[in-house]
Design a protein around this motif. Structure first.
Motif, PDB file in Angstrom:
ATOM      1  N   PHE A 201      38.448 -38.076 -39.754  1.00 39.51           N
ATOM      2  CA  PHE A 201      38.522 -36.777 -40.580  1.00 39.51           C
ATOM      3  C   PHE A 201      38.510 -37.264 -41.671  1.00 39.51           C
ATOM      4  CE2 PHE A 201      42.541 -34.763 -37.739  1.00 39.51           C
ATOM      5  CZ  PHE A 201      41.883 -33.671 -37.788  1.00 39.51           C
ATOM      6  N   THR A 202      38.352 -38.551 -41.990  1.00 41.54           N
ATOM      7  CA  THR A 202      37.609 -39.710 -42.638  1.00 41.54           C
ATOM      8  C   THR A 202      36.425 -39.249 -42.710  1.00 41.54           C
ATOM      9  OG1 THR A 202      39.233 -41.453 -42.553  1.00 41.54           O
ATOM     10  CG2 THR A 202      37.215 -41.822 -43.772  1.00 41.54           C
ATOM     11  N   GLY A 203      35.556 -39.019 -41.949  1.00 41.70           N
ATOM     12  CA  GLY A 203      34.395 -38.600 -42.020  1.00 41.70           C
ATOM     13  C   GLY A 203      33.706 -37.405 -42.962  1.00 41.70           C
TER      14      GLY A 203
ATOM     15  N   ALA B 232      36.211 -35.604 -44.374  1.00 39.14           N
ATOM     16  CA  ALA B 232      36.271 -35.375 -45.522  1.00 39.14           C
ATOM     17  C   ALA B 232      35.007 -36.009 -46.521  1.00 39.14           C
ATOM     18  CB  ALA B 232      37.661 -36.451 -46.376  1.00 39.14           C
ATOM     19  N   ALA B 233      34.044 -37.577 -46.327  1.00 33.54           N
ATOM     20  CA  ALA B 233      34.186 -37.376 -46.446  1.00 33.54           C
ATOM     21  C   ALA B 233      32.068 -37.138 -47.360  1.00 33.54           C
ATOM     22  CB  ALA B 233      33.502 -39.425 -46.359  1.00 33.54           C
ATOM     23  N   ILE B 234      32.277 -35.898 -45.947  1.00 35.77           N
ATOM     24  CA  ILE B 234      30.726 -35.536 -46.293  1.00 35.77           C
ATOM     25  C   ILE B 234      30.912 -34.341 -47.218  1.00 35.77           C
ATOM     26  CG2 ILE B 234      29.686 -33.943 -44.556  1.00 35.77           C
ATOM     27  CD1 ILE B 234      30.448 -35.754 -42.521  1.00 35.77           C
ATOM     28  N   ALA B 235      32.562 -33.687 -46.849  1.00 33.74           N
ATOM     29  CA  ALA B 235      32.468 -32.340 -47.664  1.00 33.74           C
ATOM     30  C   ALA B 235      33.324 -32.536 -48.956  1.00 33.74           C
ATOM     31  CB  ALA B 235      33.648 -31.632 -46.945  1.00 33.74           C
ATOM     32  N   HIS B 236      33.985 -33.909 -49.287  1.00 28.40           N
ATOM     33  CA  HIS B 236      33.715 -33.640 -50.912  1.00 28.40           C
ATOM     34  C   HIS B 236      33.374 -35.592 -50.868  1.00 28.40           C
ATOM     35  CE1 HIS B 236      36.231 -30.799 -50.247  1.00 28.40           C
ATOM     36  NE2 HIS B 236      37.091 -30.702 -49.459  1.00 28.40           N
ATOM     37  N   GLY B 237      31.786 -35.571 -50.917  1.00 24.35           N
ATOM     38  CA  GLY B 237      31.774 -36.702 -50.702  1.00 24.35           C
ATOM     39  C   GLY B 237      32.036 -37.956 -53.252  1.00 24.35           C
TER      40      GLY B 237
ATOM     41  N   GLU C 251      26.044 -50.529 -50.295  1.00 25.44           N
ATOM     42  CA  GLU C 251      26.190 -49.431 -50.924  1.00 25.44           C
ATOM     43  C   GLU C 251      25.330 -47.844 -50.807  1.00 25.44           C
ATOM     44  OE1 GLU C 251      26.437 -47.825 -55.526  1.00 25.44           O
ATOM     45  OE2 GLU C 251      26.182 -49.589 -55.023  1.00 25.44           O
ATOM     46  N   PHE C 252      25.391 -47.018 -49.816  1.00 18.25           N
ATOM     47  CA  PHE C 252      24.925 -46.196 -48.754  1.00 18.25           C
ATOM     48  C   PHE C 252      25.402 -44.838 -49.630  1.00 18.25           C
ATOM     49  CE2 PHE C 252      25.311 -48.496 -44.976  1.00 18.25           C
ATOM     50  CZ  PHE C 252      24.240 -49.624 -45.446  1.00 18.25           C
ATOM     51  N   ASN C 253      24.641 -43.784 -49.572  1.00 15.00           N
ATOM     52  CA  ASN C 253      25.814 -42.654 -49.653  1.00 15.00           C
ATOM     53  C   ASN C 253      26.379 -42.134 -48.953  1.00 15.00           C
ATOM     54  OD1 ASN C 253      26.133 -39.444 -50.591  1.00 15.00           O
ATOM     55  ND2 ASN C 253      23.920 -39.208 -49.407  1.00 15.00           N
ATOM     56  N   ILE C 254      28.269 -41.803 -50.024  1.00 17.63           N
ATOM     57  CA  ILE C 254      28.838 -41.237 -49.401  1.00 17.63           C
ATOM     58  C   ILE C 254      29.283 -40.488 -47.924  1.00 17.63           C
ATOM     59  CG2 ILE C 254      31.288 -40.456 -50.145  1.00 17.63           C
ATOM     60  CD1 ILE C 254      30.703 -43.481 -51.145  1.00 17.63           C
TER      61      ILE C 254
ATOM     62  N   GLY D 177      30.166 -40.974 -44.179  1.00 21.52           N
ATOM     63  CA  GLY D 177      30.982 -40.419 -43.705  1.00 21.52           C
ATOM     64  C   GLY D 177      30.682 -39.600 -42.654  1.00 21.52           C
ATOM     65  N   TRP D 178      29.321 -39.331 -42.786  1.00 15.31           N
ATOM     66  CA  TRP D 178      28.825 -40.002 -41.263  1.00 15.31           C
ATOM     67  C   TRP D 178      28.800 -40.733 -39.935  1.00 15.31           C
ATOM     68  CZ3 TRP D 178      27.372 -35.451 -38.955  1.00 15.31           C
ATOM     69  CH2 TRP D 178      26.866 -34.202 -40.296  1.00 15.31           C
ATOM     70  N   VAL D 179      28.492 -42.339 -41.072  1.00 20.03           N
ATOM     71  CA  VAL D 179      28.794 -43.108 -39.531  1.00 20.03           C
ATOM     72  C   VAL D 179      30.484 -42.633 -39.453  1.00 20.03           C
ATOM     73  CG1 VAL D 179      29.530 -45.427 -39.653  1.00 20.03           C
ATOM     74  CG2 VAL D 179      27.044 -44.573 -41.015  1.00 20.03           C
ATOM     75  N   HIS D 180      31.370 -42.701 -40.367  1.00 22.82           N
ATOM     76  CA  HIS D 180      32.981 -42.228 -39.633  1.00 22.82           C
ATOM     77  C   HIS D 180      33.280 -41.271 -38.436  1.00 22.82           C
ATOM     78  CE1 HIS D 180      34.678 -45.756 -42.014  1.00 22.82           C
ATOM     79  NE2 HIS D 180      33.742 -45.536 -43.083  1.00 22.82           N
ATOM     80  N   LEU D 181      32.473 -40.383 -38.576  1.00 23.38           N
ATOM     81  CA  LEU D 181      32.350 -39.233 -37.777  1.00 23.38           C
ATOM     82  C   LEU D 181      31.990 -39.916 -36.532  1.00 23.38           C
ATOM     83  CD1 LEU D 181      33.370 -36.187 -37.701  1.00 23.38           C
ATOM     84  CD2 LEU D 181      30.975 -35.377 -38.640  1.00 23.38           C
TER      85      LEU D 181
END
Length: 127
Positions: A27-29, A31-36, A48-51, A55-59
């Motif tokens: 869910f964190t992933g 959220a980060a992908i959808a609402h970065g 510092e990567f793209n949010i 998100g993909w890492v977490h997903l």
């Protein structure tokens, strides 16, 4: 009761916690992908990567953690080893995510630490 059944009973708690932690991670992933824009890295952050990349890492870690958590209910040694690896990967990913979302990261790090402890101490029957 067979040794596999005893091992499976000892692994119910870490399996359930891995599934819950994997769900949080997924869910964190999402959220980060959808609402970065909601998540922002502090200035000068070394990782510092793209949010959306975070998100993909977490997903990915979350989905694998859910799958391995479900497999862990079988009590097989391979699932236990994969669960230890996934919980460790989740702990590291959340440690690196800590400056971006501290509260959530601390909660998942604590859950991962409990899963690792439970898996490491749920030893089987030894001669």
């Amino acid at each position: 009761m067979t040794a596999t059944a005893v091992n499976a009973r000892r692994l119910i708690f870490p399996a359930l916690m891995l599934v819950v932690g994997g769900g949080w991670q997924a869910f964190t992933g999402i959220a980060a992908i959808a609402h970065g824009g909601y998540f922002t890295a502090p200035a000068g952050y070394a990782f510092e990567f793209n949010i959306a990349a975070w998100g993909w890492v977490h997903l990915i870690v979350g989905v694998f953690a859910i799958a391995v958590g479900i497999a862990l209910f079988s009590g097989r040694p391979a699932a236990r080893l994969l669960a230890l690896i996934l919980a460790s990967a989740s702990l590291i990913a959340n440690f690196l995510w800590l400056p971006i979302e501290p509260g959530w990261s601390i909660a998942v790090i604590g859950l991962d630490a409990v899963v690792i402890w439970a898996l490491a101490t749920a030893g089987g029957d030894r001669p």
